[in-house]
Write a protein that holds these residues in place. Structure first.
Motif, PDB file in Angstrom:
ATOM      1  N   PHE A   1       3.736  10.584  -6.487  1.00  0.00           N
ATOM      2  CA  PHE A   1       4.759  11.219  -7.536  1.00  0.00           C
ATOM      3  C   PHE A   1       4.651  10.897  -9.006  1.00  0.00           C
ATOM      4  N   LEU A   2       3.594  10.107  -9.385  1.00  0.00           N
ATOM      5  CA  LEU A   2       3.137   9.967 -10.761  1.00  0.00           C
ATOM      6  C   LEU A   2       1.855  10.620 -11.039  1.00  0.00           C
ATOM      7  N   GLY A   3       1.188  10.915  -9.827  1.00  0.00           N
ATOM      8  CA  GLY A   3      -0.326  11.410  -9.854  1.00  0.00           C
ATOM      9  C   GLY A   3      -0.387  12.668 -10.704  1.00  0.00           C
ATOM     10  N   PRO A   4       0.387  13.555 -10.588  1.00  0.00           N
ATOM     11  CA  PRO A   4       0.581  14.962 -11.420  1.00  0.00           C
ATOM     12  C   PRO A   4       0.396  14.609 -12.763  1.00  0.00           C
TER      13      PRO A   4
ATOM     14  N   LEU B   1      -4.828  10.543   3.882  1.00  0.00           N
ATOM     15  CA  LEU B   1      -3.867  10.697   4.923  1.00  0.00           C
ATOM     16  C   LEU B   1      -4.096   9.578   5.728  1.00  0.00           C
ATOM     17  N   VAL B   2      -5.422   8.896   5.941  1.00  0.00           N
ATOM     18  CA  VAL B   2      -5.585   7.812   6.721  1.00  0.00           C
ATOM     19  C   VAL B   2      -5.015   6.475   6.018  1.00  0.00           C
ATOM     20  N   LEU B   3      -4.992   6.442   4.897  1.00  0.00           N
ATOM     21  CA  LEU B   3      -4.375   5.354   4.136  1.00  0.00           C
ATOM     22  C   LEU B   3      -2.924   5.407   4.412  1.00  0.00           C
TER      23      LEU B   3
ATOM     24  N   GLY C   1       0.887  -1.302   0.149  1.00  0.00           N
ATOM     25  CA  GLY C   1      -0.205  -0.014   0.109  1.00  0.00           C
ATOM     26  C   GLY C   1       0.746   1.310   0.085  1.00  0.00           C
ATOM     27  N   LEU C   2       2.067   1.386   0.768  1.00  0.00           N
ATOM     28  CA  LEU C   2       2.737   2.293   0.896  1.00  0.00           C
ATOM     29  C   LEU C   2       3.545   2.867  -0.365  1.00  0.00           C
ATOM     30  N   VAL C   3       3.962   1.577  -1.004  1.00  0.00           N
ATOM     31  CA  VAL C   3       4.637   1.765  -2.318  1.00  0.00           C
ATOM     32  C   VAL C   3       3.696   2.321  -3.509  1.00  0.00           C
ATOM     33  N   LEU C   4       2.435   1.823  -3.328  1.00  0.00           N
ATOM     34  CA  LEU C   4       1.389   2.326  -4.373  1.00  0.00           C
ATOM     35  C   LEU C   4       1.017   3.910  -4.037  1.00  0.00           C
ATOM     36  N   LEU C   5       1.061   4.158  -2.548  1.00  0.00           N
ATOM     37  CA  LEU C   5       0.631   5.592  -2.246  1.00  0.00           C
ATOM     38  C   LEU C   5       1.942   6.481  -2.741  1.00  0.00           C
TER      39      LEU C   5
END
Lengths: 327, 306
Positions: B53-56, B278-280, B44-48
C-alpha cells in the motif's frame, strides 16, 4: 450393512448427477457461444453459425432447459455431443484422458512412495537437522503454487541447457515427445526427458503434503506400546519400525494419498498448460475459451466421478491395510 | 464474527477460576510470540502489507502506464522490476496486483470462514431438517470440482467489478471447515453449560453466539488465516489462466502469467519478482496460521491437527 452401502452408493450417484447438471447449466448460461463465430474475420454467415450451434446443441436462442434435456437424453444413450470443432466428445475424451494418465501416473507413484518414506524418516529422526531442513523445505514448497513452480522449473531448465550447451537441449519442457525421436530407445528416452520437469512440478507439492502428514502419524505411533513390545520380543529397530510402525502410521495417510492421487488426474491444468501437454486440463481451458458446453460438462462429470471413486477406494484400502476393519 | 471480543474470551474457559480480563488472549499472544517462525510470518506480512500500500509512492509509474522508450528494460533505478515487451512497469504492476490479491484473500477468508462457522454450528445445533439440508449441500459442494466450476462461471464476472471474485471463491471454499465445525459443535452441544443455558430459555442464536462460537474460535481463527493464503492462491490461479481478474485490472496472478512467458528467456526477472512476492505472502500466512494453531491449542501436533 449391505443396505447401508447401497444407500450410500445411491446418494453418491445422485450427487454426481446434481453436480454435473450444475456444471452443465452453469456453463450453458454463462458461455457466449455466438462470440466465437461473430469475432471471426469475416464473421461466419448466420445460417452456418446457427447450423453449427444446433449441431452442438449450444444454440443460446433455445431455452436452457430444452438444451439440458437434450443433453441428458444423449448422455443416457452414451452420446456426449460434439466439441466446438464438431468432433465427437467421446473420441476427444478417449485421446485426452490418456495424455493425462501418461503425465500423472509416474508422478502419483513417486510422490506417494517418497512422501511416506520421507515423512517416516523425519519422524524417526525428530528434531535432528534433517527433520528441520525437510520441514523448512516443505514450507517453501507449500508456499509455491504450481503456476509458480512450473515456470520456475522451465527457467532452471533453460539455464541448465545453456550451461551444458550442445545441439539438442538436454532438458525438454514442451510437449510429450520429440517428433524426430527414432527407435524404441530413442523414443523412450525422449518421453522420459519430456516427462521429467512436469513430474517434478506435480510431485513436489504432493511429497511435501504426504510427508508432513506421515510424520505426524508416525510420531504418534513411535511412542506406542506395541512398538516397544515388538522391540522387546527381539525385532531389530529398523524391522520393528518398518513392519509395525510404518504400516500402522500409513493407514490414515493412504486416505489422503488416494484422494490426492485421483484428484491429480483432473487437476493437472496448470502443468499441462505450462509444459504443453494436450490432456484433460488443456482441453478444459480451451473448451471454456471457445464456449463449448459439452466438453466442459464431460470433464466435470469425469472429475465428480473420480471424487466418488476416491472416496470408495480409500475405504477399501483402509480395510485392506487395517486388520481391525472388516468389509 | 470470528474475532472473539473481550467478553467472549472469558467464556472460552467456563471452568477456569475467574481469569484476569482477556487472560486467554494474553496467554495465546505469549505462546505465539515464543514461536520464531510465527513472529517472522507476522512481521513479514505486516511489511508486505506496507509494501503493497505504500509501494506506489516509491515510483511515478502507474500500472497502466506504458513506457514506449524503455520496453523490455532490465531492473533499473527508474523501473525497479524492469518492464515487459509492451513497456508496462512491472514494479507498479506487482504492487497493484499485491493490493488486489491481499484484499481478495482477506475478504474471501472472512466470508468463507464466517459462513462455514454459521452453517456448521446451525446444522449441528438445530439438527433435523436443517442438518440434513446443510450436510447434503456440503457433500454436493465437495463433489463439485470447485476450480473447474469457477472457470465455468468466469464469463459471468467478465465485465463486472473484480470484487465479484470474492463471493465466487468463497462459495467454493467453505465446505471442509463447515464439516469440522459441525463435528465440534455436536460435542459442545451436549456439554452442561450449553444445556443449562438452553433450559434457562436462552434463545438458540444467543447460545450459538455466546457459548458455541467462543469454544470453536480457535479452529475458526486458524482456518481464517490459512484460508487467506488459499484464497490468494485460488485467485491467482484463475487470473493466471485468464479466467480471473482481467485487464486493465491486475492481480498477482495476471502479473505472474505475464512474467511466466519470459521465464524461458533472458528476461526471467519479469517472472521471478512477482512470483517471489506471492511465495512470500503465502509463506508468511502459513507461518502465522501454524503459530496460531500451536498457540491456541498446545496439544495439537502440526499436521495431524488438521
Amino acid at each position: 450393512m449391505g443396505a447401508f452401502i447401497v444407500r450410500r452408493l445411491l446418494n453418491y450417484v445422485v450427487l454426481v448427477f446434481v453436480a454435473t447438471s450444475l456444471a452443465y447449466l452453469g456453463a450453458a448460461t454463462a458461455f457466449h457461444p455466438k462470440d466465437m463465430y461473430l469475432q471471426k474475420n469475416p464473421p461466419t454467415p448466420a445460417v452456418v453459425m446457427y447450423h453449427e450451434l444446433n449441431e452442438r446443441n449450444d444454440n443460446p436462442d433455445k431455452p436452457v432447459l430444452e438444451r439440458y434435456a437434450h443433453w441428458v437424453d444423449g448422455v443416457a444413450h452414451g452420446d456426449f455431443g460434439q466439441t466446438w470443432q464438431l468432433d465427437s466428445v467421446s473420441k476427444h475424451f478417449s485421446i485426452s484422458v490418456w495424455v493425462t494418465v501418461r503425465l500423472v501416473t509416474v508422478a502419483a507413484v513417486i510422490s506417494a512412495v517418497a512422501g511416506i518414506l520421507i515423512g517416516s524418516f523425519q519422524a524417526v529422526r525428530q528434531y535432528k537437522f534433517s527433520d528441520h531442513a525437510i520441514t523448512f523445505g516443505s514450507y517453501i514448497i507449500f508456499a509455491m503454487p504450481v503456476f509458480v513452480l512450473a515456470p520456475l522449473l522451465k527457467l532452471v531448465a533453460v539455464q541448465v541447457n545453456k550451461a551444458v550447451g550442445g545441439n539438442t537441449p538436454l532438458l525438454q519442457y514442451q510437449g510429450e515427445i520429440d517428433p524426430d525421436a527414432t527407435g524404441f530407445w530413442g523414443q523412450l528416452f525422449s518421453r522420459a526427458d519430456h516427462l521429467l520437469l512436469p513430474t517434478i512440478s506435480l510431485s513436489l507439492g504432493l511429497i511435501a503434503f504426504y510427508s508432513r502428514y506421515q510424520r505426524g502419524q508416525m510420531l504418534d505411533v513411535l511412542g506406542s506400546d506395541f512398538l516397544r513390545t515388538a522391540r522387546a520380543k527381539g525385532l531389530s529397530k529398523s524391522r520393528a519400525i518398518l513392519k509395525h510402525g510404518v504400516r500402522t502410521a500409513v493407514i490414515p495417510v493412504m486416505t489422503l494419498v488416494t484422494y490426492s492421487t485421483i484428484l491429480t488426474f483432473a487437476g493437472a491444468i496448470i502443468t499441462e498448460r505450462v509444459f504443453g501437454w494436450n490432456g484433460l486440463g488443456s482441453w478444459f481451458t480451451d473448451a471454456t475459451n471457445h464456449s463449448d458446453v459439452n466438453s466442459v460438462a464431460v470433464i466435470t462429470l469425469f472429475s465428480a466421478v473420480l471424487v466418488l471413486i476416491a472416496g470408495m477406494l480409500s475405504d477399501v484400502i483402509t480395510a485392506l491395510l487395517d486388520p481391525r476393519v472388516r468389509l | 464474527m470470528t474475532a472473539p471480543t473481550a467478553a467472549d474470551t472469558e467464556s472460552v474457559q467456563p471452568f477456569a477460576a475467574a481469569p484476569a480480563r482477556s487472560g486467554r488472549a494474553a496467554l495465546v499472544w505469549r505462546r505465539f510470540r515464543r514461536n520464531k517462525f510465527a513472529m517472522v510470518g507476522l512481521v513479514g506480512l505486516v511489511l508486505l502489507f506496507l509494501f503493497a500500500f505504500l509501494g506506489p509512492l516509491l515510483t511515478h509509474w502507474s500500472p497502466t502506464d506504458i513506457d514506449l522508450v524503455n520496453t523490455q528494460s532490465g531492473p533499473t533505478g527508474d523501473h525497479f522490476f524492469g518492464t515487459d515487451d509492451v513497456g508496462h512497469d512491472m514494479f507498479a504492476q506487482t504492487v497493484s496486483g499485491m493490493q488486489k490479491s491481499l484484499i481478495i484473500g482477506l475478504l474471501v477468508a472472512l466470508l468463507s470462514t464466517g459462513s462455514a462457522g454459521l452453517l456448521g454450528t446451525a446444522a449441528a445445533y438445530f439438527g433435523g431438517w436443517w442438518e440434513k439440508v446443510i450436510v447434503w449441500l456440503t457433500d454436493l459442494f465437495l463433489v463439485v470440482p470447485s476450480l473447474l466450476m469457477l472457470i465455468i462461471l468466469s464469463p459471468y464476472f467478465q465485465g463486472a467489478s473484480w470484487l465479484v471474485l470474492v463471493p465466487m471463491i468463497a462459495l467454493f471454499s467453505w465446505m471442509i471447515t463447515s464439516r469440522v465445525v459441525r463435528g465440534m459443535t455436536l460435542t459442545i452441544r451436549e456439554r452442561e453449560f450449553v444445556r443449562a443455558a438452553r433450559y434457562m430459555g436462552v434463545p438458540a442464536w444467543t447460545i450459538i453466539r455466546r457459548h458455541i462460537i467462543p469454544n470453536i474460535s480457535s479452529i475458526l481463527i486458524v482456518d481464517f488465516t490459512l484460508n487467506v493464503g488459499a484464497a490468494i492462491v485460488t485467485e491467482s490461479f484463475l487470473s493466471f489462466l485468464g479466467f480471473g481478474i482481467r485487464t486493465p485490472n491486475v492481480s498477482l496472478g495476471t502479473v505472474i502469467n505475464d512474467g511466466a512467458q519470459f521465464a524461458s528467456t533472458d528476461q526471467w526477472y519479469l517472472f521471478v519478482f512477482p512470483a517471489s512476492v506471492l511465495v512470500l505472502i503465502i509463506l508468511c500466512v502459513n507461518f502465522i496460521g501454524d503459530g496460531l494453531r500451536d498457540a491456541l491449542d498446545p496439544n495439537s501436533t502440526g499436521a495431524s491437527a488438521r
